[in-house]
Structure formats: structure tokens, C-alpha cells
Write an enzyme that holds these catalytic residues in place. Structure first.
Site, short mmCIF file in Angstrom:
data_model
loop_
_atom_site.label_atom_id
_atom_site.label_comp_id
_atom_site.label_asym_id
_atom_site.label_seq_id
_atom_site.Cartn_x
_atom_site.Cartn_y
_atom_site.Cartn_z
CG ASN A 272 74.45 -31.37 -35.41
OD1 ASN A 272 75.16 -30.47 -35.15
ND2 ASN A 272 74.20 -31.72 -36.61
CE LYS A 273 71.23 -31.10 -26.15
NZ LYS A 273 71.80 -30.69 -25.26
CG LEU B 262 68.55 -35.24 -36.40
CD1 LEU B 262 67.98 -35.21 -37.82
CD2 LEU B 262 69.92 -35.92 -36.39
CG ASP B 263 72.79 -29.91 -33.22
OD1 ASP B 263 72.29 -30.26 -32.15
OD2 ASP B 263 74.01 -29.79 -33.40
NE ARG B 264 68.93 -23.06 -35.65
CZ ARG B 264 69.39 -21.91 -35.19
NH1 ARG B 264 68.61 -21.13 -34.46
NH2 ARG B 264 70.64 -21.54 -35.44
#
EC number: 5.4.99.-
Length: 316
Positions: free
Chosen positions: A2-3, A147-149
Site C-alpha cells: 500500500n502506499k 498507508l493506503d486508504r
């Protein structure tokens, strides 16, 4: 993954033969995965992208050998003014005068981006910590990593620029330990291992990342089996690098995508499992406090939606 991430993107380059003749905006979209071509074009209009020390005159400039490209900011001038403070609930795990650690809920975007300026963690932080407004030269005041959504868990935020710079340096030096829990498809045979494979933008789908040797960056993920089930495995993962979607891309590459991941996995849930996002949680965080020098170790238990899956091993 995740981002989840991350190390700040590189913002200066010297052009080699490989990129001679490439349009400036196209080159930068391959180098900075958080920027769209439209955003880069706006940055050119803002005078924020330099070629050999001078503001680039057009986004379609054809790069030349040994050109020095510098990006002075990653945020178009039109974006920051649209970010407002919003009162929203936050799960604060730790806070002091210099930093905060949030247990981010799944579904919350970390910071605004062009076209999405509301209901993010940054909007909530600006409401709760007004001093962050003085840092608002971009859309990510105080943010050290992301962190990703749809990934929940521990996220580190700085309350002043000095702390932010110090924590980012720790991140670059791999001195901040981030561990995640992930339920993956299939039974992982190795008890522990490492995935060392470079990650870059997928040329066939610019919204996704992939393992590639082209315009990619080093990415290393370590894993340890926590529990094996009949059809799934619970893994504890530690990041050595922080690339966009790193965990999710690496686990897909070894044939064990994250359960419920619609992008890098099947997205289909079987064996009676009900889940509305990927099973990925930022579980543990360890870092050195920039001011006190003390070691800070924090843990966020699995949220209810993920724990409820593990509480039904007959479906796993």
C-alpha cells in the site's frame, strides 16, 4: 504494498542517454509515482520545475543529455488553498509535543490530492493540531509515511518541521521498523523469507505498480509465517523499503496475494469469508524519538473486521 509508505521521492536527476528526447512531463510521471501528468504540467506553469537551473518553459520539452532536472515542490499552487480543517474522530495511540502516532482506520485517505481535498487524515489533523497549518506548504503537513486508504494501522506524524525532517532521515536510513499483518491466499511453505524485487509503475496501467527493471526502485520485504490455515496463511511482514503498494505487489509476485485485495489479488472471497477491504494492517512501529533519543515501540491490535475473520478458523 500500500502506499504505505514511504521514503520521500527523488526530486532531481541528471539525464542519461536512456531518456534523451523524452518529454519532460512523461519523464517525471515515470520518476514520481504520486504525480499525474496534469499535476506536472501545472507545476511547470508554476515555475516549480527547473531545467539546468532555469524554470522549464513547457511540459513538452525534449530532454537532452546531461540536462539537470529539479522539482522544487510536488504540490501545484492551486491545490493547497483547497485543504481545510475538518473535525473527524482519530484514534491517537501516542502523542507528545513533537509527534503523534495514529491508528488509522480503513477507508481513510492519508492526505489530499488534486481532486480530493476533503475527509482525509490531514484534514482531521489540521483541526486537532492547528500548529500543523504553519507547515502547510503542501498537502502533507507532518506526514512522514503513508498507508493506503484501505489499510489500517499505525501512522507516524510530526508536529513540527524539525521532527518531520529527522523522522524522514530515519526512514531513509531504514531505522524506522514497520511491521504489518496480512492474511494471504494459499498456504505459504517457507516459515520465513525475503522478497527482493524492484518495483515501478506498470506501463500498461499507470494506477498500478509492478515488479520491473524499468524506471523502478529497490524494494525488499521480509515475511514470517504466524499461522497456517487450510487455505490461507497469516504473515507478519517487515519493510526494508517503502515503495508504493510494496507488500501487495510482492505478495502477488510469490503467488500469495493479500486476501480481499481487488487490485493485486483476485478480490474474490471464498470459504464463507466476508470482508470489504484487503486484509492488511500496520501492526507494529518502532523508532527513535528525535528529541529525547528514547526508543518508542507501539502496537495496534487487529481491528474488529479483520480479527473477526481469524476468529472463524473453520472458514480459513
Amino acid at each position: 504494498m500500500n502506499k504505505d509508505t514511504t521514503t520521500p521521492p527523488q526530486t532531481s536527476w541528471t539525464i542519461t542517454e536512456e531518456h534523451v528526447g523524452t518529454r519532460l512531463d512523461r519523464f517525471l510521471t515515470t520518476q514520481i509515482d504520486t504525480l499525474s501528468r496534469a499535476s506536472i504540467q501545472q507545476l511547470v506553469s508554476d515555475g516549480a520545475i527547473l531545467i539546468n537551473g532555469k524554470a522549464a518553459s513547457k511540459s513538452g520539452y525534449a530532454l537532452r543529455l546531461n540536462d539537470r532536472v529539479q522539482v522544487q515542490t510536488l504540490i501545484p499552487s492551486s491545490a493547497v488553498k483547497n485543504v481545510v480543517a475538518q473535525v473527524m474522530p482519530l484514534d491517537i495511540v501516542y502523542e507528545d509535543a513533537d509527534l503523534i502516532v495514529i491508528n488509522k482506520a480503513a477507508g481513510m485517505v492519508v492526505h489530499p490530492a488534486p481532486g480530493h481535498y476533503e475527509d482525509t487524515l490531514v484534514n482531521a489533523l489540521l483541526a486537532r493540531y492547528p500548529e500543523l497549518k504553519s507547515q502547510q506548504e503542501d498537502l502533507r503537513p507532518g506526514i512522514v509515511h503513508r498507508l493506503d486508504r484501505d489499510t489500517s494501522g499505525l501512522l507516524l506524524v510530526a508536529r513540527n518541521l524539525q521532527t518531520q525532517a529527522a523522522l524522514i532521515e530515519q526512514m531513509k536510513a531504514h531505522q524506522i521498523e514497520k511491521r504489518y499483518l496480512a492474511l494471504v491466499e494459499g498456504v505459504v511453505s517457507l516459515d520465513r523469507g525475503s522478497i527482493d524485487a524492484p518495483i515501478g509503475r506498470d506501463p500498461r496501467n499507470r494506477q498500478q505498480m509492478t515488479i520491473t527493471s524499468i524506471d523502478s526502485k529497490e524494494a525488499v520485504t521480509h515475511f514470517k509465517v504466524q499461522e497456517r490455515y487450510q487455505h490461507h496463511t497469516l504473515l507478519l511482514l517487515q519493510l526494508e523499503t517503502g515503495r508504493t503498494h510494496q507488500i501487495r505487489v510482492h505478495l502477488k509476485a510469490i503467488g500469495h496475494p493479500v486476501v480481499g485485495d481487488p487490485t493485486y489479488g483476485t478480490g474474490r472471497l471464498r470459504y464463507g469469508i466476508t470482508l470489504h477491504r484487503q486484509f492488511l494492517h500496520a501492526y507494529q512501529l518502532r523508532f527513535t524519538h528525535p528529541t529525547t533519543g528514547a526508543t518508542v515501540e507501539l502496537e495496534a491490535p487487529l481491528p474488529e473486521d479483520l480479527q473477526s475473520i481469524l476468529d472463524q478458523p473453520e472458514f480459513l
